[in-house]
Design a protein around this motif. Structure first.
Motif, PDB file in Angstrom:
ATOM      1  N   GLU A 353       0.834  -1.193   0.000  1.00 46.78           N
ATOM      2  CA  GLU A 353       0.000   0.000   0.000  1.00 46.78           C
ATOM      3  C   GLU A 353       0.871   1.246   0.000  1.00 46.78           C
ATOM      4  OE1 GLU A 353      -2.692   0.161   3.250  1.00 46.78           O
ATOM      5  OE2 GLU A 353      -3.513   2.108   2.693  1.00 46.78           O
ATOM      6  N   ALA A 354       0.470   2.206  -0.785  1.00 43.54           N
ATOM      7  CA  ALA A 354       1.185   3.485  -0.812  1.00 43.54           C
ATOM      8  C   ALA A 354       0.325   4.516  -0.116  1.00 43.54           C
ATOM      9  CB  ALA A 354       1.459   3.897  -2.250  1.00 43.54           C
ATOM     10  N   SER A 355       0.569   4.686   1.156  1.00 43.16           N
ATOM     11  CA  SER A 355      -0.187   5.698   1.887  1.00 43.16           C
ATOM     12  C   SER A 355       0.674   6.215   3.013  1.00 43.16           C
ATOM     13  CB  SER A 355      -1.470   5.100   2.453  1.00 43.16           C
ATOM     14  OG  SER A 355      -1.170   4.207   3.504  1.00 43.16           O
ATOM     15  N   ARG A 356       0.330   7.372   3.492  1.00 42.23           N
ATOM     16  CA  ARG A 356       1.142   7.982   4.535  1.00 42.23           C
ATOM     17  C   ARG A 356       1.179   7.135   5.798  1.00 42.23           C
ATOM     18  NH1 ARG A 356       2.406  13.256   2.906  1.00 42.23           N
ATOM     19  NH2 ARG A 356       0.805  14.088   1.572  1.00 42.23           N
ATOM     20  N   GLU A 357      -0.006   6.586   6.109  1.00 41.50           N
ATOM     21  CA  GLU A 357      -0.094   5.847   7.378  1.00 41.50           C
ATOM     22  C   GLU A 357       0.801   4.624   7.364  1.00 41.50           C
ATOM     23  OE1 GLU A 357      -3.042   8.247   6.219  1.00 41.50           O
ATOM     24  OE2 GLU A 357      -3.210   6.192   5.498  1.00 41.50           O
ATOM     25  N   SER A 358       0.855   3.975   6.219  1.00 43.30           N
ATOM     26  CA  SER A 358       1.604   2.721   6.194  1.00 43.30           C
ATOM     27  C   SER A 358       3.032   2.894   5.713  1.00 43.30           C
ATOM     28  CB  SER A 358       0.889   1.704   5.308  1.00 43.30           C
ATOM     29  OG  SER A 358       0.749   2.243   4.019  1.00 43.30           O
ATOM     30  N   SER A 359       3.424   4.098   5.362  1.00 41.54           N
ATOM     31  CA  SER A 359       4.812   4.258   4.931  1.00 41.54           C
ATOM     32  C   SER A 359       5.512   5.353   5.695  1.00 41.54           C
ATOM     33  CB  SER A 359       4.915   4.562   3.441  1.00 41.54           C
ATOM     34  OG  SER A 359       3.678   4.519   2.833  1.00 41.54           O
ATOM     35  N   LYS A 360       6.000   5.026   6.857  1.00 37.75           N
ATOM     36  CA  LYS A 360       6.897   5.950   7.531  1.00 37.75           C
ATOM     37  C   LYS A 360       8.254   5.813   6.849  1.00 37.75           C
ATOM     38  CE  LYS A 360       3.958   6.879  10.911  1.00 37.75           C
ATOM     39  NZ  LYS A 360       2.800   6.524  10.109  1.00 37.75           N
ATOM     40  N   PRO A 361       8.997   6.904   6.805  1.00 35.55           N
ATOM     41  CA  PRO A 361      10.293   6.812   6.128  1.00 35.55           C
ATOM     42  C   PRO A 361      11.142   5.703   6.738  1.00 35.55           C
ATOM     43  CG  PRO A 361       9.779   9.083   6.618  1.00 35.55           C
ATOM     44  CD  PRO A 361       8.692   8.256   7.248  1.00 35.55           C
ATOM     45  N   ARG A 362      11.745   4.942   5.871  1.00 38.18           N
ATOM     46  CA  ARG A 362      12.655   3.864   6.278  1.00 38.18           C
ATOM     47  C   ARG A 362      11.943   2.665   6.893  1.00 38.18           C
ATOM     48  NH1 ARG A 362      17.000   5.139   3.882  1.00 38.18           N
ATOM     49  NH2 ARG A 362      17.009   7.358   3.596  1.00 38.18           N
ATOM     50  N   ALA A 363      10.642   2.734   7.039  1.00 37.18           N
ATOM     51  CA  ALA A 363       9.944   1.566   7.594  1.00 37.18           C
ATOM     52  C   ALA A 363       9.705   0.556   6.483  1.00 37.18           C
ATOM     53  CB  ALA A 363       8.621   1.999   8.203  1.00 37.18           C
ATOM     54  N   VAL A 364       9.684  -0.688   6.858  1.00 36.70           N
ATOM     55  CA  VAL A 364       9.441  -1.736   5.868  1.00 36.70           C
ATOM     56  C   VAL A 364       7.942  -1.822   5.612  1.00 36.70           C
ATOM     57  CG1 VAL A 364       9.628  -4.202   5.402  1.00 36.70           C
ATOM     58  CG2 VAL A 364      11.481  -3.011   6.580  1.00 36.70           C
ATOM     59  N   LEU A 365       7.567  -1.894   4.352  1.00 37.23           N
ATOM     60  CA  LEU A 365       6.148  -1.981   4.009  1.00 37.23           C
ATOM     61  C   LEU A 365       5.589  -3.338   4.390  1.00 37.23           C
ATOM     62  CD1 LEU A 365       5.855  -0.398   0.461  1.00 37.23           C
ATOM     63  CD2 LEU A 365       4.971   0.490   2.606  1.00 37.23           C
ATOM     64  N   LYS A 366       4.414  -3.269   4.939  1.00 37.74           N
ATOM     65  CA  LYS A 366       3.771  -4.511   5.331  1.00 37.74           C
ATOM     66  C   LYS A 366       2.903  -5.005   4.179  1.00 37.74           C
ATOM     67  CE  LYS A 366       0.576  -4.274   8.355  1.00 37.74           C
ATOM     68  NZ  LYS A 366      -0.268  -4.063   9.546  1.00 37.74           N
ATOM     69  N   PRO A 367       2.996  -6.260   3.847  1.00 37.34           N
ATOM     70  CA  PRO A 367       2.125  -6.765   2.773  1.00 37.34           C
ATOM     71  C   PRO A 367       0.667  -6.684   3.183  1.00 37.34           C
ATOM     72  CG  PRO A 367       3.869  -8.328   3.282  1.00 37.34           C
ATOM     73  CD  PRO A 367       3.901  -7.281   4.348  1.00 37.34           C
ATOM     74  N   ARG A 368      -0.182  -6.366   2.208  1.00 36.03           N
ATOM     75  CA  ARG A 368      -1.599  -6.251   2.489  1.00 36.03           C
ATOM     76  C   ARG A 368      -2.332  -7.418   1.864  1.00 36.03           C
ATOM     77  NH1 ARG A 368      -2.586  -1.408   4.803  1.00 36.03           N
ATOM     78  NH2 ARG A 368      -4.248  -2.727   5.621  1.00 36.03           N
ATOM     79  N   LYS A 369      -3.533  -7.622   2.315  1.00 32.91           N
ATOM     80  CA  LYS A 369      -4.320  -8.702   1.737  1.00 32.91           C
ATOM     81  C   LYS A 369      -5.782  -8.282   1.682  1.00 32.91           C
ATOM     82  CE  LYS A 369      -4.630 -13.716   1.979  1.00 32.91           C
ATOM     83  NZ  LYS A 369      -5.075 -13.785   0.592  1.00 32.91           N
ATOM     84  N   VAL A 370      -6.382  -8.617   0.565  1.00 36.82           N
ATOM     85  CA  VAL A 370      -7.805  -8.342   0.418  1.00 36.82           C
ATOM     86  C   VAL A 370      -8.570  -9.615   0.715  1.00 36.82           C
ATOM     87  CG1 VAL A 370      -9.624  -7.662  -1.174  1.00 36.82           C
ATOM     88  CG2 VAL A 370      -7.388  -6.564  -1.300  1.00 36.82           C
ATOM     89  N   CYS A 371      -9.546  -9.496   1.571  1.00 39.37           N
ATOM     90  CA  CYS A 371     -10.309 -10.667   1.977  1.00 39.37           C
ATOM     91  C   CYS A 371     -11.369 -10.972   0.929  1.00 39.37           C
ATOM     92  CB  CYS A 371     -10.958 -10.374   3.326  1.00 39.37           C
ATOM     93  SG  CYS A 371     -12.255 -11.502   3.721  1.00 39.37           S
ATOM     94  N   THR A 372     -11.309 -12.157   0.380  1.00 40.06           N
ATOM     95  CA  THR A 372     -12.270 -12.507  -0.663  1.00 40.06           C
ATOM     96  C   THR A 372     -13.343 -13.458  -0.174  1.00 40.06           C
ATOM     97  OG1 THR A 372     -10.697 -14.182  -1.360  1.00 40.06           O
ATOM     98  CG2 THR A 372     -10.715 -12.126  -2.603  1.00 40.06           C
ATOM     99  N   THR A 373     -13.065 -14.122   0.919  1.00 39.94           N
ATOM    100  CA  THR A 373     -14.083 -15.037   1.452  1.00 39.94           C
ATOM    101  C   THR A 373     -14.866 -14.321   2.538  1.00 39.94           C
ATOM    102  OG1 THR A 373     -12.519 -15.853   3.077  1.00 39.94           O
ATOM    103  CG2 THR A 373     -12.645 -17.025   0.981  1.00 39.94           C
ATOM    104  N   GLY A 374     -15.789 -15.021   3.112  1.00 40.93           N
ATOM    105  CA  GLY A 374     -16.655 -14.399   4.104  1.00 40.93           C
ATOM    106  C   GLY A 374     -15.915 -13.977   5.359  1.00 40.93           C
ATOM    107  N   LYS A 375     -15.012 -14.836   5.795  1.00 36.56           N
ATOM    108  CA  LYS A 375     -14.372 -14.567   7.086  1.00 36.56           C
ATOM    109  C   LYS A 375     -13.165 -13.652   6.891  1.00 36.56           C
ATOM    110  CE  LYS A 375     -15.722 -18.615   9.710  1.00 36.56           C
ATOM    111  NZ  LYS A 375     -16.615 -17.755  10.469  1.00 36.56           N
ATOM    112  N   LYS A 377      -9.918 -11.987   8.114  1.00 39.34           N
ATOM    113  CA  LYS A 377      -8.886 -12.154   9.144  1.00 39.34           C
ATOM    114  C   LYS A 377      -8.412 -10.768   9.569  1.00 39.34           C
ATOM    115  CE  LYS A 377      -7.078 -16.527   7.308  1.00 39.34           C
ATOM    116  NZ  LYS A 377      -7.319 -16.403   5.864  1.00 39.34           N
ATOM    117  N   LYS A 378      -7.656 -10.773  10.636  1.00 40.85           N
ATOM    118  CA  LYS A 378      -7.104  -9.524  11.140  1.00 40.85           C
ATOM    119  C   LYS A 378      -6.199  -8.923  10.089  1.00 40.85           C
ATOM    120  CE  LYS A 378      -4.116  -8.083  15.003  1.00 40.85           C
ATOM    121  NZ  LYS A 378      -2.945  -7.696  14.253  1.00 40.85           N
ATOM    122  N   ASP A 379      -6.275  -7.614   9.930  1.00 36.44           N
ATOM    123  CA  ASP A 379      -5.435  -6.896   8.970  1.00 36.44           C
ATOM    124  C   ASP A 379      -5.869  -7.051   7.522  1.00 36.44           C
ATOM    125  OD1 ASP A 379      -2.136  -6.996  10.539  1.00 36.44           O
ATOM    126  OD2 ASP A 379      -3.893  -5.730  10.807  1.00 36.44           O
TER     127      ASP A 379
END
Lengths: 420, 249
Positions: A353-375, A377-379
């Motif tokens: 994700e390219a957004s201010r909240e998720s990209s602090k300088p020098r921080a490692v980007l966290k992989p994102r996931k889109v939930c396609t099933t009903g349940k 999960k966290k994040d």
């Protein structure tokens, strides 16, 4: 800041150009590594800003011509100056960006502030000397290539001969010589005699990276044509025709729209090309026309939402795609400020994700996931909570290193592979 | 964004349908969904930004979608085809300006085989076998394109558009018509005037173009549009021609 409409690294990767909706071009330069600031290597800072195109008015048709920069393409560097082509819907311009860090002092005929000296004051002759000054970057338009396109220009591509380039609009492709502005050659024309019979338009075009006689163009029907300029002057007859047969089980009223190709890019090695349609990215072997060799789903979860996306026009969004320097990874954008990378060897894909909240300088980007099933999960994010106004249409990959530029509406993000 | 009275239905899985006047939660039938998609597409074709030239790619894709829907509706007999004769009697203008939806009707008239779309999209979930009686009067459910930018492909001046407005309306409504216009009364008896004003204008336009003897019909329709159009048409046809030449060069 205006909405960014194009992003492009130059051949060395030291310069990164962005064009925006307001007709401005902003060029970033990579900082050189210095002993005093070891961490600054890899940072890009503003190098030059200039207004490339202004809004115009077509009096004959009573329509405005937008100043939005559709594409920027760099020319290979041949001297100290840098050259790039920038285009809006109708006009292409060649810009020269040059540095000035020295100033001549000690003129005989004029003062330091430029005023002419009185002749009787000139008592002796001296040779002007060059003194250092603060770096000034100047951008000046060198050529304007106008009045050659009736329809909106969607692509420009510099040829490997470094002397010619092509420009493509919805129905025609023209070949230019960089030195000649008053004439261009039409090499593709798909305009029907009767416009009501029009069912297909050109969506993108590119020259082959090595063969200066070969180029490809993609269409709104999901086809790619490869043309050889040696075969005839007008390349309406293609040399190769790439099309994947349609899967009849997934046919819908939206099939054609989502098959429309929004971007086509040759691989650096010139053996493959990549196409982006609405839901997927496909890699084609230039020697195999009947189907792609690889297909990657970008956001398949949108397939059941096509009607809504048609209603809000998102289905017409034109996403770009790009290769990394070694052609091992490809990248493209999605919604919610997500962008996706696909490793062709390991078949692993990542969503970031390219957004201010998720990209602090020098921080490692966290992989994102889109939930396609009903349940959920966290994040994870559900499809319904995706923000379709936050779309990443333009991305670029440094030609040699793992540095990527991602344009998220009016913000530019630069990410680098973390090296320990 | 949507004209009053136009029901918005979107058929994505289990999403709630928003904006319906009735507010009923139900999965619309395939025909209704298809009709809704057609309506939406026609609205999209009209809503071109007049300041800047419309996106040609988008227009082409939408028009192709409209054509697809129309072909399918023709296939399963939801629409009757236009009588070849009626188009044959049309002026040269109308013959030359092949309408964006007319492909299959031409094919049909010439006896060509139109490929049938056998499989339906999963989106169109409908367990109810839709009977043809559900076929709504297409005239009443489609909004009249007041500002239709004619020949959506041609980059014409707005002034020119007025002249082509008439032509394009012909085009659109010839194919949407579901009965042969034998008498004016028949046409109007189908129209539910209480739906909204556009309907009346719409059918007035249709009969205007189809019959040829349009004077009496103008009183039925909204005077603002039809009157001005029939006045503009002859004047601007010449202008069209000239401007077209200028634009093309």
């Amino acid at each position: 800041a205006d909405i960014i409409s194009t992003v492009e690294f130059n051949y060395t990767g030291d310069l990164l150009a962005t064009g925006d909706k307001g007709g401005r071009v902003v060029i970033f330069q990579r900082e050189q590594e210095t002993k005093s600031r070891p961490l600054s290597r890899g940072e890009y800072n503003v190098y030059s800003t200039f207004q490339s195109h202004e809004p115009e008015f077509d009096y004959l048709k009573s329509l405005e011509i937008e100043e939005k920069i559709n594409k920027i393409r760099w020319l290979p560097q041949q001297n100290a100056a840098h050259f790039l082509l920038s285009t809006n819907d109708k006009t292409i311009k060649l810009w020269k960006i040059s540095e000035r860090d020295k100033r001549a002092e000690g003129y005989n005929l004029k003062d330091e502030d430029g005023r002419l000296r009185e002749h009787f004051r000139v008592t002796e002759l001296r040779v002007p000397t060059l003194k250092p000054m603060d770096l000034m970057v100047e951008a000046s338009p060198r050529r304007t290539f106008a009045n050659a396109h009736t329809y909106h220009i969607n692509s420009i591509s510099v040829n490997s001969d470094y002397a010619t380039y092509l420009s493509a609009d919805d129905l025609r492709i023209n070949l230019w010589h960089l030195e000649v502005t008053n004439r261009s050659f039409n090499i593709v024309d798909i305009k029907p005699a009767n416009m009501e019979e029009l069912t297909e338009v050109i969506t993108a075009a590119e020259f082959h990276p090595h063969h200066c006689n070969v180029f490809v163009y993609s269409s709104s029907k999901g086809t790619i044509r490869l043309c050889d300029m040696r075969s005839s002057a007008l390349c309406d007859q293609h040399s190769k025709f790439f099309e994947e047969p349609e899967d009849p089980s997934s046919r819908s009223f939206f099939s054609e729209i989502i098959s429309s190709i929004s971007d086509v890019k040759f691989s650096h090695n010139g053996r493959y090309m990549m196409t982006r349609d609405y839901l997927s990215v496909k890699v084609w072997d230039l020697n195999m026309e009947n189907r792609p060799v690889e297909t990657y789903q970008v956001h398949e979860y949108l397939r059941s939402k096509l009607c809504s996306l048609y209603e809000n026009d998102c289905i017409f969004d034109k996403f770009e795609c790009c290769w990394n320097g070694s052609d091992s990874t490809i990248m493209t954008g999605s919604y919610n400020n997500f962008f996706r990378t696909f490793d062709r060897n390991t078949r692993r894909d990542t969503t970031l994700e390219a957004s201010r909240e998720s990209s602090k300088p020098r921080a490692v980007l966290k992989p994102r996931k889109v939930c396609t099933t009903g349940k959920r999960k966290k994040d994870e994010i559900t499809v319904d909570s995706l923000d379709f106004n936050k779309k990443i249409l333009h991305t670029a990959w440094h030609p040699m290193e793992n540095i990527i530029a991602v344009a998220a509406t009016n913000n530019l993000y630069l990410f680098q592979e973390k090296v320990n | 964004m949507f004209v009053r009275g136009l029901k918005r239905k979107c058929f994505d899985g289990e999403e709630d349908i928003e904006g319906t006047l009735a507010g009923i939660k139900a999965i619309p039938s395939y025909n209704l969904q298809r009709q809704s998609l057609l309506d939406m597409s026609l609205v999209k074709l009209q809503l071109c930004h007049m300041l800047v030239e419309p996106n040609l790619c988008r227009s082409v894709l939408i028009a192709n979608t409209v054509r697809q829907i129309q072909e399918e509706m023709t296939q399963d007999g939801t629409w009757q085809m236009i009588n070849t004769q009626s188009t044959g009697q049309a002026s040269l203008d109308r013959l030359v300006s092949t309408d964006i939806l007319c492909r299959s009707s031409k094919d049909q008239a010439e006896g060509k085989h139109v490929p049938a779309y056998g499989t339906f999209n999963k989106d169109f979930e409908s367990d109810q076998a839709q009977d043809s009686s559900e076929t709504m009067s297409t005239a009443s459910s489609v909004q009249a394109p007041r500002n239709l930018q004619s020949n959506v492909w041609e980059m014409e001046s707005p002034q020119e558009n007025k002249g082509n407005f008439q032509k394009s309306l012909d085009q659109i409504f010839e194919t949407l018509e579901n009965k042969s216009p034998n008498s004016v009364e028949d046409l109007f008896s189908e129209v539910d005037n209480s739906y909204y004003d556009l309907d009346t204008m719409l059918t007035g336009m249709m009969s205007n173009t189809k019959m040829g003897h349009c004077d009496s019909l103008e009183t039925f329709s909204s005077p603002t549009n039809t009157a001005s159009n029939s006045n503009c048409k002859s004047d601007l046809n010449d202008l069209d021609h000239i401007v077209e030449i200028l634009v093309e060069s």
